[in-house]
Design a protein around this motif. Structure first.
Motif, PDB file in Angstrom:
ATOM      1  N   LEU A 128       2.578  -0.906 -10.128  1.00 45.26           N
ATOM      2  CA  LEU A 128       3.179  -1.171  -8.909  1.00 45.26           C
ATOM      3  C   LEU A 128       2.695  -2.354  -8.187  1.00 45.26           C
ATOM      4  O   LEU A 128       3.341  -3.142  -7.600  1.00 45.26           O
ATOM      5  CB  LEU A 128       3.267   0.216  -8.216  1.00 45.26           C
ATOM      6  CG  LEU A 128       4.144   1.528  -8.738  1.00 45.26           C
ATOM      7  CD1 LEU A 128       4.033   2.672  -7.758  1.00 45.26           C
ATOM      8  CD2 LEU A 128       5.644   0.669  -8.902  1.00 45.26           C
ATOM      9  N   GLY A 129       1.261  -2.145  -8.182  1.00 40.27           N
ATOM     10  CA  GLY A 129       0.354  -3.245  -7.519  1.00 40.27           C
ATOM     11  C   GLY A 129       0.798  -4.555  -8.198  1.00 40.27           C
ATOM     12  O   GLY A 129       1.013  -5.648  -7.407  1.00 40.27           O
ATOM     13  N   LEU A 130       0.806  -4.761  -9.419  1.00 36.34           N
ATOM     14  CA  LEU A 130       1.177  -6.192 -10.146  1.00 36.34           C
ATOM     15  C   LEU A 130       2.563  -6.743  -9.780  1.00 36.34           C
ATOM     16  O   LEU A 130       2.670  -7.823  -9.406  1.00 36.34           O
ATOM     17  CB  LEU A 130       0.659  -6.089 -11.521  1.00 36.34           C
ATOM     18  CG  LEU A 130      -0.741  -5.878 -11.877  1.00 36.34           C
ATOM     19  CD1 LEU A 130      -0.825  -5.689 -13.437  1.00 36.34           C
ATOM     20  CD2 LEU A 130      -1.312  -7.329 -11.762  1.00 36.34           C
ATOM     21  N   LEU A 131       3.173  -5.715  -9.916  1.00 31.79           N
ATOM     22  CA  LEU A 131       4.857  -5.903  -9.848  1.00 31.79           C
ATOM     23  C   LEU A 131       5.071  -6.287  -8.275  1.00 31.79           C
ATOM     24  O   LEU A 131       6.015  -7.293  -8.062  1.00 31.79           O
ATOM     25  CB  LEU A 131       5.823  -5.053 -10.180  1.00 31.79           C
ATOM     26  CG  LEU A 131       5.898  -4.587 -11.573  1.00 31.79           C
ATOM     27  CD1 LEU A 131       6.615  -3.207 -12.076  1.00 31.79           C
ATOM     28  CD2 LEU A 131       6.366  -5.662 -12.479  1.00 31.79           C
ATOM     29  N   SER A 132       4.467  -5.565  -7.271  1.00 31.05           N
ATOM     30  CA  SER A 132       4.518  -6.063  -5.757  1.00 31.05           C
ATOM     31  C   SER A 132       3.796  -7.175  -5.475  1.00 31.05           C
ATOM     32  O   SER A 132       4.448  -8.073  -4.718  1.00 31.05           O
ATOM     33  CB  SER A 132       3.911  -4.787  -4.860  1.00 31.05           C
ATOM     34  OG  SER A 132       4.855  -3.630  -5.373  1.00 31.05           O
ATOM     35  N   TYR A 164      16.459   0.182  -1.174  1.00 32.50           N
ATOM     36  CA  TYR A 164      15.335  -0.230  -0.503  1.00 32.50           C
ATOM     37  C   TYR A 164      14.957  -1.765  -1.204  1.00 32.50           C
ATOM     38  O   TYR A 164      14.382  -2.792  -0.499  1.00 32.50           O
ATOM     39  CB  TYR A 164      14.101   0.536  -0.674  1.00 32.50           C
ATOM     40  CG  TYR A 164      14.242   1.647   0.057  1.00 32.50           C
ATOM     41  CD1 TYR A 164      14.223   1.537   1.550  1.00 32.50           C
ATOM     42  CD2 TYR A 164      14.493   2.986  -0.414  1.00 32.50           C
ATOM     43  CE1 TYR A 164      14.301   2.701   2.406  1.00 32.50           C
ATOM     44  CE2 TYR A 164      14.598   3.980   0.527  1.00 32.50           C
ATOM     45  CZ  TYR A 164      14.425   3.821   1.791  1.00 32.50           C
ATOM     46  OH  TYR A 164      14.318   5.051   2.910  1.00 32.50           O
ATOM     47  N   MET A 165      15.459  -2.124  -2.424  1.00 32.39           N
ATOM     48  CA  MET A 165      15.227  -3.604  -2.969  1.00 32.39           C
ATOM     49  C   MET A 165      16.240  -4.313  -2.233  1.00 32.39           C
ATOM     50  O   MET A 165      15.581  -5.284  -1.972  1.00 32.39           O
ATOM     51  CB  MET A 165      15.498  -3.116  -4.561  1.00 32.39           C
ATOM     52  CG  MET A 165      15.488  -4.462  -5.260  1.00 32.39           C
ATOM     53  SD  MET A 165      15.615  -4.583  -7.007  1.00 32.39           S
ATOM     54  CE  MET A 165      17.516  -4.193  -6.940  1.00 32.39           C
ATOM     55  N   ALA A 217       0.676  -1.247  -0.151  1.00 31.33           N
ATOM     56  CA  ALA A 217       0.015   0.070   0.156  1.00 31.33           C
ATOM     57  C   ALA A 217       0.764   1.252  -0.029  1.00 31.33           C
ATOM     58  O   ALA A 217       0.536   2.102  -0.674  1.00 31.33           O
ATOM     59  CB  ALA A 217      -0.710  -0.052   1.300  1.00 31.33           C
ATOM     60  N   VAL A 218       1.901   1.353   0.743  1.00 31.78           N
ATOM     61  CA  VAL A 218       2.889   2.525   0.585  1.00 31.78           C
ATOM     62  C   VAL A 218       3.612   2.773  -0.369  1.00 31.78           C
ATOM     63  O   VAL A 218       3.618   3.794  -0.994  1.00 31.78           O
ATOM     64  CB  VAL A 218       3.811   2.339   1.906  1.00 31.78           C
ATOM     65  CG1 VAL A 218       5.037   3.479   1.821  1.00 31.78           C
ATOM     66  CG2 VAL A 218       3.315   2.348   3.249  1.00 31.78           C
ATOM     67  N   THR A 219       4.044   1.622  -1.134  1.00 31.24           N
ATOM     68  CA  THR A 219       4.535   1.670  -2.516  1.00 31.24           C
ATOM     69  C   THR A 219       3.562   2.069  -3.400  1.00 31.24           C
ATOM     70  O   THR A 219       3.859   3.159  -4.177  1.00 31.24           O
ATOM     71  CB  THR A 219       4.694  -0.011  -2.909  1.00 31.24           C
ATOM     72  OG1 THR A 219       5.779  -0.141  -2.022  1.00 31.24           O
ATOM     73  CG2 THR A 219       5.477   0.250  -4.243  1.00 31.24           C
ATOM     74  N   PHE A 246      17.770   6.267  -8.359  1.00 31.36           N
ATOM     75  CA  PHE A 246      17.802   4.951  -8.491  1.00 31.36           C
ATOM     76  C   PHE A 246      18.639   4.526  -7.350  1.00 31.36           C
ATOM     77  O   PHE A 246      18.698   2.969  -6.846  1.00 31.36           O
ATOM     78  CB  PHE A 246      19.080   4.977  -9.823  1.00 31.36           C
ATOM     79  CG  PHE A 246      18.366   4.717 -11.022  1.00 31.36           C
ATOM     80  CD1 PHE A 246      17.708   3.349 -11.517  1.00 31.36           C
ATOM     81  CD2 PHE A 246      18.017   5.900 -11.884  1.00 31.36           C
ATOM     82  CE1 PHE A 246      16.962   3.367 -12.587  1.00 31.36           C
ATOM     83  CE2 PHE A 246      17.541   5.561 -13.197  1.00 31.36           C
ATOM     84  CZ  PHE A 246      17.145   4.590 -13.457  1.00 31.36           C
ATOM     85  N   SER A 247      19.590   5.432  -6.733  1.00 32.42           N
ATOM     86  CA  SER A 247      20.180   4.732  -5.386  1.00 32.42           C
ATOM     87  C   SER A 247      19.219   4.474  -4.254  1.00 32.42           C
ATOM     88  O   SER A 247      19.430   3.375  -3.636  1.00 32.42           O
ATOM     89  CB  SER A 247      21.107   6.041  -5.014  1.00 32.42           C
ATOM     90  OG  SER A 247      21.710   5.481  -3.774  1.00 32.42           O
ATOM     91  N   TYR A 248      18.036   5.237  -4.306  1.00 32.79           N
ATOM     92  CA  TYR A 248      17.179   4.866  -3.135  1.00 32.79           C
ATOM     93  C   TYR A 248      16.261   3.619  -3.653  1.00 32.79           C
ATOM     94  O   TYR A 248      15.980   2.518  -2.765  1.00 32.79           O
ATOM     95  CB  TYR A 248      16.119   5.944  -3.112  1.00 32.79           C
ATOM     96  CG  TYR A 248      16.220   6.786  -2.239  1.00 32.79           C
ATOM     97  CD1 TYR A 248      16.096   6.503  -0.765  1.00 32.79           C
ATOM     98  CD2 TYR A 248      16.714   8.390  -2.345  1.00 32.79           C
ATOM     99  CE1 TYR A 248      16.372   7.645   0.237  1.00 32.79           C
ATOM    100  CE2 TYR A 248      16.942   9.217  -1.363  1.00 32.79           C
ATOM    101  CZ  TYR A 248      16.424   8.776  -0.208  1.00 32.79           C
ATOM    102  OH  TYR A 248      16.979   9.603   0.766  1.00 32.79           O
TER     103      TYR A 248
END
Length: 319
Positions: free
Chosen positions: A207-211, A274-275, A54-56, A268-270
């Motif tokens: 983003l939902g599908l990828l997450s 996080y990944m 949800a946050v993503t 990209f750094s962030y």
């Protein structure tokens, strides 16, 4: 720094700390919650994943709403939802309720985190923002993510798992009251814009599908044709989002920002930071608990052996 600036910085740092704290505080409580709620790991792991999901998905959209409707208003609304969601999570009687209430909590966290930096920018001059203001709020996030792991274990062991949620309620009440007193929209006159509905929908779905594709694999279902289809569709929708944004009059994300080298490299750094963090967080903590003999009776009842390979082969997690 005057008193309003100090209180705003304190409030922004506290909110960053809270949102990050609740992304990790649940992990060490999972074994106890499995027994208390009579659930299984593949279901209850969504208490963690739905929050991140949800946050993503909604942070970008809620940030845009803050630009259009008022950042202070959206932040205060987020504090309310976060407190209400936390209280309801503590009152949950089964896993489905907990996952649903956790989503409400995540909506509140998204509203707060997506407007934190913008509010801080409104209250501080450009030369004050980089190292001090943004550094302080970022420190609050990082401390919260680390503290959540420790706090989850301590609170669950000595008080009870429900208090990992209840502890947010008084903080949210105080934060909401401070927000009403000190937060004002000080960004100057805002240009009236339309909300980019198509961009918001395509970005959210992508983003939902990828997450979800990652989350389904993460939760122990494993890779299959459905996961592959979600991944491909998510990428297609992301490309469609870029196309929509390049032609929108009021884009959700201005693509011209990526012409700024520092912005692009920082983004990209962030992303990679996080990944990498989330890729190992769940498995590492569960290994330290289960693989070292702490929670086999909860997570691995069908298995006689108690080491990590056996736990992976059990079907709870598959590569």
């Amino acid at each position: 720094m005057d008193r309003p600036q100090f209180m705003v910085l304190l409030l922004m740092t506290l909110s960053s700390f809270m949102v990050a704290l609740d992304s990790t505080i649940v992990v060490l409580a999972l074994p106890v919650m499995l027994t208390a709620l009579h659930s299984d790991l593949s279901t209850l792991v969504w208490v963690i994943l739905i929050y991140i999901l949800a946050v993503t998905i909604f942070s970008t959209q809620f940030g845009k709403l803050g630009d259009l409707r008022g950042r202070a208003r959206m932040f205060n609304l987020g504090m309310i939802l976060f407190g209400v969601g936390s209280a309801l999570c503590g009152l949950s009687t089964n896993a489905i309720e907990l996952i649903g209430f956790r989503t409400i909590q995540a909506f509140g966290g998204s509203l707060m985190s997506s407007n934190t930096m913008a509010i801080a920018s409104d209250y501080f001059r450009p030369e004050e923002r980089g190292g001090f203001v943004f550094g302080t709020t970022s420190m609050g996030w990082n401390l919260g993510a680390v503290a959540g792991i420790l706090a989850g274990g301590v609170i669950t062991t000595f008080i009870g798992w429900r208090w990992i949620f209840y502890i947010n309620v008084p903080i949210a009440i105080l934060g909401f009251m401070a927000g009403l007193i000190y937060l004002r929209d000080r960004g100057g006159v805002r240009v009236r814009q339309e909300f980019d509905v198509y961009g918001a929908i395509t970005l959210g779905l992508s983003l939902g599908l990828l997450s979800m594709a990652g989350g389904v694999t993460y939760a122990g279902v494993g890779y299959d044709a459905t996961v592959g289809a979600m991944t491909i569709l998510g990428i297609v929708l992301l490309l469609l989002f870029v196309y929509i944004e390049s032609r929108a009059r009021s884009p959700l994300i201005s693509l011209s920002l990526f012409r700024i080298r520092m912005f692009t490299l920082s983004s990209f750094s962030y992303f990679f930071q996080y990944m990498a963090n989330n890729a190992i967080l769940f498995l590492l903590i569960m290994y330290l608990q289960g693989g070292q003999g702490g929670v086999e009776s909860v997570l691995c009842v069908p298995m006689a052996r108690s080491r990590l390979p056996t736990w992976f082969d059990s079907g709870y997690l598959r590569w």
